[in-house]
Design a protein around this motif. Sequence first.
Motif, short mmCIF file in Angstrom:
data_model
loop_
_atom_site.label_atom_id
_atom_site.label_comp_id
_atom_site.label_asym_id
_atom_site.label_seq_id
_atom_site.Cartn_x
_atom_site.Cartn_y
_atom_site.Cartn_z
N TRP A 4 17.51 29.78 8.44
CA TRP A 4 18.19 29.94 9.73
C TRP A 4 19.59 29.33 9.70
N THR A 8 22.85 31.45 10.65
CA THR A 8 23.79 30.95 11.65
C THR A 8 25.21 30.94 11.09
N TRP A 9 25.35 30.40 9.88
CA TRP A 9 26.66 30.38 9.22
C TRP A 9 27.19 31.80 9.07
N LEU A 46 22.65 39.36 13.39
CA LEU A 46 21.57 38.55 13.95
C LEU A 46 20.38 39.42 14.33
#
Length: 121
Positions: A4, A8-9, A46
């Motif tokens: 995760w 996110t990065w 995402l």
Amino acid sequence: MPSWGAVTWGVIASAVLAAVATRFLFRERRPSVLAAAAAAALLGPLLWDLILRHTGVDFFVDAPGLVFPISLEDTGSGLFATAIGALLLGLGPLRAASGRRVALGALVCGAGALLVDIYLY
């Protein structure tokens, strides 16, 4: 499957790249257009990653090649970002613009997400 933290990065880097590319390639200054491009490049990867995590399918096999090692996971991120970019830009801040301008803006969102997905995580 990326962690995760890596996801996110990646989505943040995609959003930043799409906003910067929109700013400098199209000389666009309106914050609404830059925000829509960034949101599309963030949401596309995402949402695609959430789909892949839900299905549990192994799409993370890169094609052979050192210059452009693309996988189906990378392709999905770019396609989702392009589609979301077309919707957000076309129904939002660029609704009065030509279809060509909306399409080019959406392609910048998709290209940003694709390149970050291939090369940065």
